[in-house]
Each structure stands twice: as C-alpha cells, then as structure tokens.
Design an enzyme around this catalytic site. Structure first.
Site, PDB file in Angstrom:
ATOM      1  N   GLU A 193     -16.123  -1.396   5.572  1.00  0.00           N
ATOM      2  CA  GLU A 193     -16.247  -0.132   6.323  1.00  0.00           C
ATOM      3  C   GLU A 193     -15.180   0.355   5.108  1.00  0.00           C
ATOM      4  OE1 GLU A 193     -14.042   1.240   9.499  1.00  0.00           O
ATOM      5  OE2 GLU A 193     -12.586   2.375   8.641  1.00  0.00           O
ATOM      6  N   ARG A 225       0.871  -1.297  -0.292  1.00  0.00           N
ATOM      7  CA  ARG A 225      -0.008   0.352  -0.095  1.00  0.00           C
ATOM      8  C   ARG A 225       0.855   1.122   0.043  1.00  0.00           C
ATOM      9  NH1 ARG A 225      -4.907   2.257   4.155  1.00  0.00           N
ATOM     10  NH2 ARG A 225      -3.027   2.555   5.322  1.00  0.00           N
ATOM     11  N   GLU A 232     -11.864   3.647  17.839  1.00  0.00           N
ATOM     12  CA  GLU A 232     -11.554   2.947  17.314  1.00  0.00           C
ATOM     13  C   GLU A 232      -9.882   3.067  18.215  1.00  0.00           C
ATOM     14  OE1 GLU A 232     -10.697   4.245  13.167  1.00  0.00           O
ATOM     15  OE2 GLU A 232      -9.301   2.392  12.719  1.00  0.00           O
ATOM     16  N   ASP A 257     -12.265  11.288  10.796  1.00  0.00           N
ATOM     17  CA  ASP A 257     -11.096  11.388  11.642  1.00  0.00           C
ATOM     18  C   ASP A 257     -10.972  12.978  11.822  1.00  0.00           C
ATOM     19  OD1 ASP A 257      -8.207   9.889  11.016  1.00  0.00           O
ATOM     20  OD2 ASP A 257      -8.036  11.624  11.788  1.00  0.00           O
ATOM     21  N   ASP A 281     -12.450  -3.223   7.154  1.00  0.00           N
ATOM     22  CA  ASP A 281     -11.881  -2.089   6.031  1.00  0.00           C
ATOM     23  C   ASP A 281     -11.382  -2.223   4.423  1.00  0.00           C
ATOM     24  OD1 ASP A 281     -11.468   0.438   5.594  1.00  0.00           O
ATOM     25  OD2 ASP A 281     -10.028   0.260   7.159  1.00  0.00           O
TER      26      ASP A 281
HETATM   27 MG   LIG Z   1     -10.438   2.603   7.758  1.00  0.00          MG
END
Ligand SMILES: [Mg+2]
Length: 414
Positions: free
Chosen positions: A245, A53, A342, A295, A219
C-alpha cells in the site's frame, strides 16, 4: 422557514484541559501509541526523525477539531478534522458559503466550497476542511429527515461489511476474526539492506503468528522508491502478503505504473489515502493501480467519494476506503463492489478493538468477529459527547470582518 436551512457552521477544539481527553483514536493519540513509533515514512531519511513517525510529520494534525453544522430546526450535524489551520478555513472561508443553504443541497454546497477555494485549494488541507463540512452536512441531512446516510446515498446493498485490521499485532487481528491484517512497514530505503532484511523478517514473523491462509498486507506510507517497492513485493509475496500500500509519494503516478508492471501478479497495488477528488483518483486509475483507498474525511467527503467511485467503476478499479470511521461504512455498504473495509486498531497497545472516535462521539458501530453491521440511526448515527468542553478554534481577530470578534455579520448575537 425551512427546517433543514443551515444557520450556523462552527469549528471548535476539544478543551485541552479536560481531565480525561480522548483516549482512543486519532483524537487522543499519545506518544506511546503504536502509530507514533518507528514507522517508515517520507521523513525517515532524516536521522533525527527516524525512530518516531510523529516526530517527523506531526501525525495528530495539531489538535482535534469538532465541526458542527446547525439547521433552522435546531438539529446539528457533526464531524471532526484536525488542526487550527483547517478550523480557520472552515470558519473564515467555508462557513459563509454554507449558511443559508439547505442540508440536502450536497452537490451545490460542495461546488460552492470547492470553486471558492480553487485559488489556494484543490488538495490537502483545504480538502480536509471541505470534507469535514460535507460530512457534517450529510450527518445533519440524515438527522433532519430521520434517515441513515446510507439510505440517502442510494440504499445499501449489504447490511454488514467484512473488515480487515490495521495494527501492529496480526495474531490479534486473526484471533478477533478480522479478514486480514495490515502492518506498518518499519524501515525505509535510507536504512539500507539491513532495514530491508528487517522488513522481510518482520513479515516472516507475522506469517508465523497467524494461520497460513490469513491475508497480510504491508502499508508503506509514501516511504519507498520504485525498486525498493518491487523488491519488497517479491520478497513478501511467498509469505502470503496480498497487497502493498502507498509505496510512493502521492504525485508519482508514473512510478506507480512501473511498480504495477513489475509486481507479482497475485498481489495488488493499493493507494490513495493522500489523494484528492475525482480528478486525482482518475490519475491513479490511469496509472494502473488495482485498488484505490480514498479517505472520506480528506478526499472531499461523501459528496466527492461518490464521484470517485463512479470514476473507479468505469476503470474497473476496486475501492476500499481508508479508515475514517462511520462515513466509510455508510459508503461501502451502498457500493456494488463494497465487500471489504478497513478498521484501524487504534487502542494504544494495538490489541483491542476500540471505537475510532470515542470518546468524542458515541454511537459508532464496531466490528464483531470481523464484520461491521451498519445501523439505522439517522445521519452517521453519531452523538457528540456532552461531556466534551468545546472552545472556539478560531477566536477571531479584532477588526477582521467575518471573524468571531471582528465586527462582521457573524458578530450578531455573539
Ligand atoms: Mg495506509
């Protein structure tokens, strides 16, 4: 003179030649970190980026930036963001709108920053920069008046919040008492039926590794399309997965609606870590998502997440913010529905609980048996590690007004 009058806004890099740069959390991610490995993402369709990633998206945003906001009294509020570009926005655009303001003037300062950047902002990096300044100002405000931020934003409803773990090892999350475990999806649609079967097999392995009633989530990090997401949800629902998600790119509101309409009713559709401002989250609420995940370090900061929460409330949508550390927990404990948060298991191996911003900051509360108790220390309770060697992130350009070297007003006393 007013003690909380803001006199300086600084964006600095943590010295890159430190012998022991941050080892945990986003600040210190290394190539061998589990988050940098193979995780389905929007670049997975390019073969050269398929197995990492970080190779595809540069997940560390180009270096840790420390934001400091200093008051007349000498008190300093701190937060952090990522990258030279965000630092440049803070120092060369936002700082002049913030200096001279009072640390308690959150909505006024936020409006000045947002309105002034509208022509190139509204979302993305500019909002990351605004969020970082906003959070540093909330930290400063708390430090000036000697109150934790949760007291300043209306008072907490609960002392502790239950946290679920994000990481690659669900059995560790279960053993440590977390409320559930969220796994990164590994294979994307471009990897075909074999990849789909692998995703389901991994889900089955996860279920076998934890108690039968331990919640699991997937996710999907913007990597899927509607049909793949719906198939995945139906495949993992019998395994006790409670949500999927962020299956789609953030702007695909219509696609989210179609996924929600076709998902198992026992699962929730969660998304929003890459959404911005109350205006953006209104679109997610209208699309029918069950849970929004702002966030605080990206969506507009504490000032804006309170407005996002108001939007969610009128749509009866649950808010479970995305990571972010202490600002997240100060926010959640003040929310009537804030009973889950989280906690990213950010140790490199994904098996131990580590503070999210250590060693950059000290003072973070960490969960014990799956519950995180938010303290009473002023601001967000964070202290910048004095061993960090900070260097100006934006050294400035000769002759550019307002830059650190540029002959503008900021050069006074430099
Ligand atoms: Mg996420």
């Amino acid at each position: 003179m007013t003690a909380d009058r803001i006199v300086d806004v600084r964006a600095s890099f943590v010295g890159r030649d430190d012998p022991e740069p941050p080892a945990a959390g986003k600040a210190g991610r290394r190539g061998d970190h589990w988050l940098g490995g193979k995780v389905a993402n929007p670049m997975t369709r390019y073969a050269e980026f398929r197995d990492s990633r970080d190779a595809g998206i540069g997940a560390d945003d180009g270096g840790t930036v420390v934001v400091e906001v200093e008051a007349e009294s000498g008190a300093v509020g701190v937060w952090t963001t990522g990258g030279l570009a965000a630092a440049a926005i803070i120092e060369q655009h936002l700082a002049r709108l913030v200096k001279g303001e009072r640390a308690s003037a959150h909505t006024r300062i936020w409006d000045r920053m947002f309105a002034s950047t509208l022509r190139y902002g509204r979302k993305g990096l500019v909002l990351h920069a605004i969020s970082a300044v906003d959070l540093a100002i909330w930290d400063l405000h708390g430090k000036v008046v000697g109150e934790p931020v949760h007291a300043l934003i209306g008072g907490r409803i609960r002392d502790s919040v239950q946290v679920y773990a994000t990481g690659p090892r669900p059995e560790t999350a279960a053993a440590l008492g977390f409320a559930g475990a969220k796994l990164p999806l590994v294979w994307g649609p471009s990897e075909g039926e074999a990849g789909f079967r692998n995703n389901v097999a991994l889900a089955r392995e996860a279920r076998a590794a934890v108690p039968a009633d331990f919640p699991l989530m997937y996710d999907c990090w913007m990597a899927l399309d509607v049909d793949y997401a719906v198939r995945l949800a139906h495949a993992v629902e019998p395994l006790g997965f409670t949500w999927i998600e962020e299956p789609l790119p953030p702007d695909d509101y219509a696609g989210l609606r179609r996924i929600r309409d076709r998902m198992p009713p026992t699962m929730t559709l969660n998304t929003g870590e890459h959404e911005y401002t109350a205006a953006g989250f209104r679109l997610l609420c209208e699309a029918g998502v069950d849970v929004i995940q702002p966030d605080l370090g990206w969506c507009g900061g504490m000032t804006e997440v309170l407005r996002i929460a108001d939007v969610a409330r009128v749509y009866d949508v649950r808010v479970i913010p995305h990571t972010c550390g202490m600002p997240n927990y100060h926010f959640v404990v003040t929310q009537p529905g804030g009973d889950l948060a989280e906690f990213p298991v950010l140790s490199t191996d994904g098996v131990s609980v580590a503070p999210q911003h250590a060693p950059l900051f000290s003072g973070e509360d960490i969960p014990v048996n799956g519950w995180l108790t938010v303290g009473e220390a002023p601001g967000f309770g964070l202290t910048l590690n004095p061993d960090m060697r900070l260097v100006p992130a934006v050294p400035g350009l000769p002759g550019v007004p307002g830059s650190r070297r540029g002959g503008g007003v900021d050069d006074q006393g430099q």
